[in-house]
Design an enzyme around this catalytic site. Structure first.
Site, PDB file in Angstrom:
ATOM      1  N   GLU A 318       0.828  -1.207   0.000  1.00  0.00           N
ATOM      2  CA  GLU A 318       0.000   0.000   0.000  1.00  0.00           C
ATOM      3  C   GLU A 318       0.860   1.254   0.000  1.00  0.00           C
ATOM      4  OE1 GLU A 318      -4.094   0.094   1.833  1.00  0.00           O
ATOM      5  OE2 GLU A 318      -3.018   1.360   3.261  1.00  0.00           O
ATOM      6  N   HIS A 347       7.073 -27.282   1.968  1.00  0.00           N
ATOM      7  CA  HIS A 347       6.224 -28.340   1.427  1.00  0.00           C
ATOM      8  C   HIS A 347       5.119 -27.746   0.558  1.00  0.00           C
ATOM      9  CE1 HIS A 347       8.095 -31.331   4.091  1.00  0.00           C
ATOM     10  NE2 HIS A 347       8.183 -30.314   4.933  1.00  0.00           N
ATOM     11  N   LYS A 451     -13.035   1.921  -3.377  1.00  0.00           N
ATOM     12  CA  LYS A 451     -14.201   2.252  -2.553  1.00  0.00           C
ATOM     13  C   LYS A 451     -15.267   2.948  -3.391  1.00  0.00           C
ATOM     14  CE  LYS A 451     -11.694   2.711   1.837  1.00  0.00           C
ATOM     15  NZ  LYS A 451     -11.282   3.656   2.908  1.00  0.00           N
TER      16      LYS A 451
END
Length: 517
Positions: A318, A347, A451
């Site tokens: 960000e 793994h 937004k």
């Protein structure tokens, strides 16, 4: 890799057991020499930031998260008081909660906490809880999304002890963040359904005069703590955002702050060769050619730091993911961050790291102490901690042999102080890197764009609701009535169908699907 190279490349701060090994990033002297003008500017830039200059020009704001762990650095008395007074108040409030002086209406003491927030208003407290909150006085739960199923699951968990003994923290600077508002309203509904007064169980952490601040006054919340506009969400864990929940849990917040302050002292020094944050920023720049061409894979070899890679995703991505630089030039900067923990990911995706696409560098985080207390031998003369160290060192070596670069950061154990050390290290590395590539690390226009787009969709969703009738119609037909894009309308309709508001009849393809009440 030579022993001499390692000894020349490792930076150690022995007074608090920290070291950072950059020997496997292959940063050469020619690069460092060429970067000297940028390095000098970066030191000047961060000095100006800490002195209180406007370094977030888009929002005309100071950036003050470094003051949070040393209020004496704040440039004015008013700013110092804005740090020290809430810190004193929140400690006093936490003590009163622990001793029952602040208590639930049913009497007794609060037994658990529900934190409602999103982004930095939840992720920082989540990291603190996961890393150093085990065995804390008061356990904590989170609403960090607007997912109703997730909310229901947390409410169900809280009911085991009882909502009547649950203290709620609502954290939002503006009070207008939709996900946090939704979570608060969902929690309020759950409390009221149980016959409880929501306000008498709730605390707000928000900006003075915000929507949430006003709501807290109206609903007679137990307490309100301020958030300042000069602290961004991704760097707010040492503000009231992180300290209120940590203090309520019973975590040693003074030690947490002291760790970051100790790292600040070392990384404020202008000798680039011994400045861990500057060297980390330079390693990022070198690995990605100053353009973020390599991703950062974060592998902490300790279960309690499993959220650290997620925390760094927000802090780094960000802050550094920007379209324009400070001169308005299109640069599309950023460093992608992902990871989980070692040795688990050996793994999972280490196979690709060694043999696949060479588009990353690795940040190993070593915690030297294996466990508190006595261990067992899982093989003759070998413990589980020995294996963990072996996997770290083996993976590091195997990656480098395949041309994959890495940084190794080492701390003695995971404590409040050491977590503060790590956060302080990376916060300043981000500040330095932002200067090196000439971007504003302290705004987030892309988040705001998302937004706004969400708001547009919600407006269309309600418009579509108003166009629904008993007769079956396609998305194209409804879109024509709404003067909207058919695909957007289709997604509105499938959402309504999935949640039982409309009926869907499946066609040959999405254009043939029909919807009716």
């Amino acid at each position: 890799m030579s022993w001499t190279r390692y000894c020349q490349s490792v930076i150690r701060y022995p007074q608090f057991g920290f070291s950072i090994d950059l020997s496997r990033m292959d940063v050469d002297d020619a690069f460092l020499s060429a970067m000297q003008p940028k390095i000098a500017k970066a030191f000047t830039d961060i000095a100006a930031l800490e002195a209180g200059e406007i370094v977030n020009p888009d929002e005309q704001r100071m950036v003050g998260h470094y003051w949070l762990r040393n209020a004496d650095l704040a440039p004015t008395d008013a700013l110092r008081k804005a740090i020290t007074e809430p810190l004193s108040d929140l400690k006093d409030f936490a003590e009163k909660v622990h001793t029952g002086q602040v208590s639930p209406p049913c009497g007794g003491v609060f037994k658990q906490i529900l934190l409602i927030g999103i982004g930095g208003s939840a992720l920082g407290p989540q990291l603190v809880n996961d890393a150093i909150g085990h065995g804390a006085k008061v356990p904590i739960f989170f609403f960090d999304n607007t997912d109703p199923a997730g909310i229901d699951r947390v409410i169900s968990d809280l009911k085991e002890v009882g909502l009547n003994r649950t203290l709620v923290l609502v954290i939002s600077k503006s009070g207008g963040t939709a996900e946090t508002r939704n979570g608060m309203l969902e929690a309020k509904a759950a409390y009221e359904a149980a016959g409880l007064n929501f306000g008498r169980h709730t605390v707000a952490v928000t900006g003075l005069g915000s929507k949430l601040d006003q709501y807290a006054i109206d609903q007679k919340f137990l307490a309100r703590f301020p958030m300042e506009d000069w602290v961004g969400g991704r760097t707010s864990v040492m503000s009231t955002v992180g300290l209120v929940p940590a203090a309520l849990q019973g975590i040693d917040i003074d030690s947490f702050l002291a760790g970051a302050a100790a790292m600040d002292v070392e990384t404020r020094k202008t000798d680039a060769k011994t400045n861990a944050s500057m060297q980390l920023a330079l390693a990022w720049y070198h690995a990605g050619n100053g353009k973020g061409e390599k991703d950062m894979v974060v592998l902490p070899y300790k279960d309690s730091l499993v959220l650290f890679s997620k925390y760094l995703q927000q802090l780094v991505m960000e802050s550094l993911g920007k379209e324009l630089d400070l001169d308005g030039k299109k640069v599309n900067q950023g460093i992608a961050v992902y990871g989980n923990k070692g040795s688990t990911d050996q793994h999972a995706y280490v196979q690709q790291l060694r043999d696949g696409v060479h588009n990353f560098f690795t940040t190993f985080i070593e915690v030297r102490k294996g466990r508190n207390g006595e261990g067992i031998e899982v093989e003759p003369s070998t413990s589980s901690a020995d294996y963990l160290q072996g996997f770290l060192r083996g993976t590091r070596k195997a990656l480098y042999e395949s041309g994959r670069k890495s940084v190794t950061i080492s701390i003695p154990e995971v404590t409040p102080f050491q977590l503060g050390i790590l956060i302080g290290l990376f916060e300043r590395a981000v500040s330095f890197y932002a200067s090196l590539v000439n971007i504003n690390a302290y705004h987030q226009p892309g988040v705001e764009a998302g937004k706004k787009a969400a708001t547009t969709f919600l407006e269309l969703l309600n418009t579509v609701r108003g166009r629904l009738v008993a007769d079956a119609r396609t998305a194209d037909e409804i879109a024509a009535q709404c003067d909207a894009d058919p695909e957007d309308v289709y997604h509105c309709l499938t959402h309504l169908s999935a949640n039982g508001e409309v009926q869907i009849a499946i066609g040959k393809d999405p254009s043939g699907d029909t919807f009716s009440l």
